[in-house]
Design an enzyme around this catalytic site. Structure first.
Site, PDB file in Angstrom:
ATOM      1  N   ASP A  88       9.941 -37.162 -29.174  1.00 52.11           N
ATOM      2  CA  ASP A  88       9.051 -37.121 -30.341  1.00 52.11           C
ATOM      3  C   ASP A  88       9.227 -35.763 -31.016  1.00 52.11           C
ATOM      4  OD1 ASP A  88       7.265 -37.902 -32.236  1.00 52.11           O
ATOM      5  OD2 ASP A  88       5.611 -38.336 -30.871  1.00 52.11           O
ATOM      6  N   ASP A 123       7.362 -37.426 -39.075  1.00 51.99           N
ATOM      7  CA  ASP A 123       6.557 -38.227 -39.995  1.00 51.99           C
ATOM      8  C   ASP A 123       5.203 -37.576 -40.220  1.00 51.99           C
ATOM      9  OD1 ASP A 123       6.427 -38.882 -37.188  1.00 51.99           O
ATOM     10  OD2 ASP A 123       5.050 -40.513 -37.663  1.00 51.99           O
ATOM     11  N   CYS A 273      -7.771 -51.277  -4.352  1.00 51.19           N
ATOM     12  CA  CYS A 273      -6.473 -51.429  -4.997  1.00 51.19           C
ATOM     13  C   CYS A 273      -5.378 -51.558  -3.934  1.00 51.19           C
ATOM     14  CB  CYS A 273      -6.201 -50.234  -5.901  1.00 51.19           C
ATOM     15  SG  CYS A 273      -4.575 -50.289  -6.668  1.00 51.19           S
ATOM     16  N   CYS A 275      -2.059 -51.082  -4.616  1.00 55.28           N
ATOM     17  CA  CYS A 275      -0.807 -50.452  -5.038  1.00 55.28           C
ATOM     18  C   CYS A 275      -0.290 -49.595  -3.881  1.00 55.28           C
ATOM     19  CB  CYS A 275      -1.021 -49.629  -6.309  1.00 55.28           C
ATOM     20  SG  CYS A 275      -1.651 -47.971  -6.024  1.00 55.28           S
ATOM     21  N   CYS A 278      -2.666 -46.483  -3.131  1.00 52.50           N
ATOM     22  CA  CYS A 278      -3.999 -46.746  -2.586  1.00 52.50           C
ATOM     23  C   CYS A 278      -3.934 -47.399  -1.204  1.00 52.50           C
ATOM     24  CB  CYS A 278      -4.808 -47.604  -3.544  1.00 52.50           C
ATOM     25  SG  CYS A 278      -5.059 -46.784  -5.119  1.00 52.50           S
TER      26      CYS A 278
HETATM   27  N1  GUN Z   1       2.469 -39.883 -31.311  1.00 58.13           N
HETATM   28  C1  GUN Z   1       1.310 -40.547 -31.462  1.00 58.13           C
HETATM   29  N2  GUN Z   1       1.191 -41.003 -32.732  1.00 58.13           N
HETATM   30  C2  GUN Z   1       2.299 -40.631 -33.374  1.00 58.13           C
HETATM   31  C3  GUN Z   1       2.772 -40.818 -34.717  1.00 58.13           C
HETATM   32  O1  GUN Z   1       2.118 -41.432 -35.560  1.00 58.13           O
HETATM   33  N3  GUN Z   1       4.007 -40.285 -35.014  1.00 58.13           N
HETATM   34  C4  GUN Z   1       4.748 -39.616 -34.095  1.00 58.13           C
HETATM   35  N4  GUN Z   1       5.943 -39.138 -34.446  1.00 58.13           N
HETATM   36  N5  GUN Z   1       4.318 -39.415 -32.837  1.00 58.13           N
HETATM   37  C5  GUN Z   1       3.120 -39.929 -32.492  1.00 58.13           C
HETATM   38 ZN    ZN Z   2      -3.872 -48.049  -6.577  1.00 57.73          ZN
END
Ligand code: GUN
Ligand code: ZN
Length: 649
Positions: A88, A123, A273, A275, A278
């Site tokens: 990201d 963005d 749980c 898993c 747990c």
């Molecule tokens: N992480 C959570 N929401 C967003 C988003 O709208 N754009 C981007 N690039 N990362 C995110």
């Molecule tokens: Zn668990």
């Protein structure tokens, strides 16, 4: 590139090719914080079955140490993960802190330089309910950045986010633009605040309006979807990838994730749980160990992804969505909202499924398969000439067998059309064996709670067909209300009538007449008495499938429908490269499809033709028109019989 393996409505199991191997979607990409790896990525892969992770390139870039290591050894070595890694861009940080000290092209370039498999542009994040001019400006800026990123990195696998706040038209506009730019992944952004405040209905609108304009052959990522109680909903809206730091964030506050909600570990009286974490730890020890809770959370998330995939394979995804919607009241609202987009969902809905149709609440009646039934008994059914309509009540299936003696007695008195007022809507008696009518498992409580809807649907049906007077008949006593016909009773052959009605319903009005125009002979199952094969003038034209009551088209039947309906109806048109193969009985791959009937749905019987409309094969569609035209990989229609005799089954 994406290839569909299995589908259930908008939900789909796909193979996604990446520079670090092929992965199967839907997939959860756990967020890895490069500064604080609660669970080491290598362990995520080996112990949790994680196939894809996401990390934040902005954080890496901002730390001199991480930055130089990433530059030198690459992202995969830095995180010690050899599968695909998404990155990201810092959008979220920019949104939370007001700004970031990096430009769009710079951060995209940085992601590429450290070897990210999928890099996100910078963005502009819009909040829900932001003033419209602001949301619009954010979309425009996002689009401008998307364009410049594509231009400067024309071959890079980039992630194109869709923004637009809670304005459906802005979402659609943004999705349409992003979709035309050649991104490797489309991501739905700006939705974290919706999920944090449980505004799942608004989330549904945002995702569906985005999906409406996105190329179906590109995977869709949902930014920040991390609670397992909503994975099935996200998958049912056509999201292929999710990412979330919830597993770690919730754990840090002592919260355990479950598909039916969240629990505080301190509130646990029983270690309920099973898993791997747990089941190998004492409850008191778990309460003291946030890292172990994070592991539990990730196990539960991964297990729910498998659950979703299993449901898609079985065709029971919406049943799972409805079940999970009991986890939070607002999820129930979201299911309603999802079903309110019925005409969009219906385009992807399979025409039949193998299993039962389990009704688990009043909402189940609004599923796309039920909506389609209510639509098609209008558009694809014509009321026979009759003096009265007899309305029969909900009953055990199949309806005809249940009511056979009553129907016979009524038919001796007068010319009637018999319609069952089922919970799914009005069902002409000849259609009582088709999906989902015969497969529906209906609890009494839903019948009682849905009388208003059933009546409304029946009235709409009667009005649409301009029906003669209708009579509610519950038993032989109430039958006396129906006036006797004055004229002679026509002796209709029930089998031929059923063949006609099912063919019209399945292929369109006119198919029934064409396929029974001559001497009709049927072969029936000895065990069930149901029609199995239909011969017209001694040619085998149709087979009726036991599990869903629909016809499989034989070549003889295909030729008749090809003559009866002009193009593009029922057609899948393939280019010259594929025609010979298809004629020999090979499957139709999506990349060879040049056009197709826009009324086709996955599961429909189709006529495969060349560009001169010469019939090549009869097949079963696995995709709708948009998908057949968009996908470059995978089978668009499974060929049953090719004209030159061989078959691929
Ligand atoms: N992480 C959570 N929401 C967003 C988003 O709208 N754009 C981007 N690039 N990362 C995110
Ligand atoms: Zn668990």
């Amino acid at each position: 590139m994406l290839e569909i393996k299995k589908r259930d409505g908008l939900g789909r199991i796909c193979l996604l090719e990446t520079a670090h191997g092929e992965i199967e979607t839907p997939a959860l990409a756990p967020v890895v914080n490069p500064n604080r790896m609660t669970i080491p990525p290598r362990e995520m892969k080996d112990k949790f079955g994680v196939s894809l992770i996401i990390t934040n390139a902005y954080i890496i870039r901002g730390s001199p140490d991480l930055r130089s290591r990433a530059k030198e050894e690459g992202l995969h070595s830095l995180l010690d993960f050899d599968g695909p890694i998404m990155t990201d861009s810092g959008t979220f940080q920019s949104h939370v802190y007001g700004e970031v000290d990096v430009e769009n092209l710079e951060i995209v370039q940085f992601q590429q330089s450290i070897g990210s498999d999928f890099s996100t542009i910078l963005d502009i994040f819009s909040e829900p309910d932001e003033p419209r001019p602001d949301a619009q400006a954010a979309v425009e800026k996002t689009l401008q950045r998307a364009k410049e990123a594509r231009e400067s990195h024309p071959d890079a696998p980039l992630i194109g986010p869709i923004q637009g706040s809670t304005y459906p038209d802005l979402r659609e506009m943004c999705a349409g633009e992003i979709s035309s730019m050649g991104f490797a992944i489309h991501a739905i952004g700006g939705v974290v605040p919706l999920m944090e405040s449980y505004r799942y209905s608004d989330l549904v609108d945002v995702v569906i309006h985005s999906k409406m304009r996105l190329d179906p052959s590109i995977p869709v990522h949902l930014f920040g979807a991390g609670h397992p109680m909503m994975f099935s909903l996200a998958a049912a809206m056509g999201c292929d990838l999710f990412d979330s730091s919830s597993y770690a964030k919730f754990a840090a506050k002592g919260r355990m994730l479950f598909p039916d909600g969240t629990r505080r570990v301190d509130d646990l009286v029983y270690n309920m749980c099973c898993c791997p974490v747990c089941s190998s730890i004492d409850l008191e020890e778990l309460k003291q160990s946030p890292p172990r809770i994070a592991e539990h959370n990730l196990h539960i998330c991964q297990a729910e992804i498998l659950n979703v995939k299993q449901a898609i394979s079985e065709g029971s995804l919406l049943e799972l969505v409805e079940k999970r919607s009991r986890a939070h009241p607002y999820l129930s609202d979201a299911v309603r909202r999802l079903y309110s987009h019925g005409s969009f969902l219906e385009r992807c809905e399979n025409t039949s499924k193998e299993g039962g149709f389990f009704l688990t609440g009043r909402s189940s009646l609004l599923r796309p398969a039920a909506e389609r039934l209510r639509d098609r008994v209008m558009t694809n059914y014509s009321l026979p000439a009759c003096d009265a309509v007899v309305r029969l009540p909900e009953a055990p299936r199949p309806f005809f067998r249940h009511f056979s003696s009553l129907i016979r007695k009524i038919a001796e008195r007068t010319r009637v059309a018999v319609i069952v007022s089922s919970v799914l809507g009005p069902v002409p008696i000849e259609l009582d064996e088709i999906y989902p009518v015969a497969q529906a498992v209906v609890p009494a409580v839903i019948q009682e709670e849905s009388r208003d809807l059933m009546e409304e649907w029946m009235q709409r049906f009667l009005l649409f067909h301009d029906a003669p007077p209708s009579y509610v008949v519950e038993d032989e006593d109430s039958m006396d209300l129906i006036p006797s016909s004055s004229g002679p009773l026509s002796s209709i052959d029930r089998d031929t009538e059923r063949i006609r009605r099912v063919a019209d319903y399945q292929f369109g009005i006119g198919a029934g007449d064409a396929l029974t125009d001559g001497e009709v002979r049927t072969v029936k199952s000895k065990r069930t008495g149901k029609i199995r094969n239909v011969f017209l003038n001694d040619g085998h034209v149709l087979s009726m499938r036991a599990h869903d009551g629909f016809f499989t088209l034989k070549l003889g039947g295909a030729r008749i429908l090809h003559r009866t309906f002009g193009p593009p109806k029922m057609r899948v048109i393939v280019n010259a490269d594929a025609s010979e193969f298809v004629r020999e009985g090979r499957n139709v791959f999506a990349k060879f499809v040049v056009e197709c009937d826009e009324g086709l749905r996955p599961g429909d019987e189709v006529l495969v033709v060349d560009q001169e409309d010469a019939l090549l094969a009869v097949a079963r569609a696995l995709m709708n028109r948009e998908e057949m035209l968009a996908f470059q990989r995978g089978i668009a229609s499974r060929v049953r019989e090719g004209l030159s005799g061989t078959s691929s089954q």
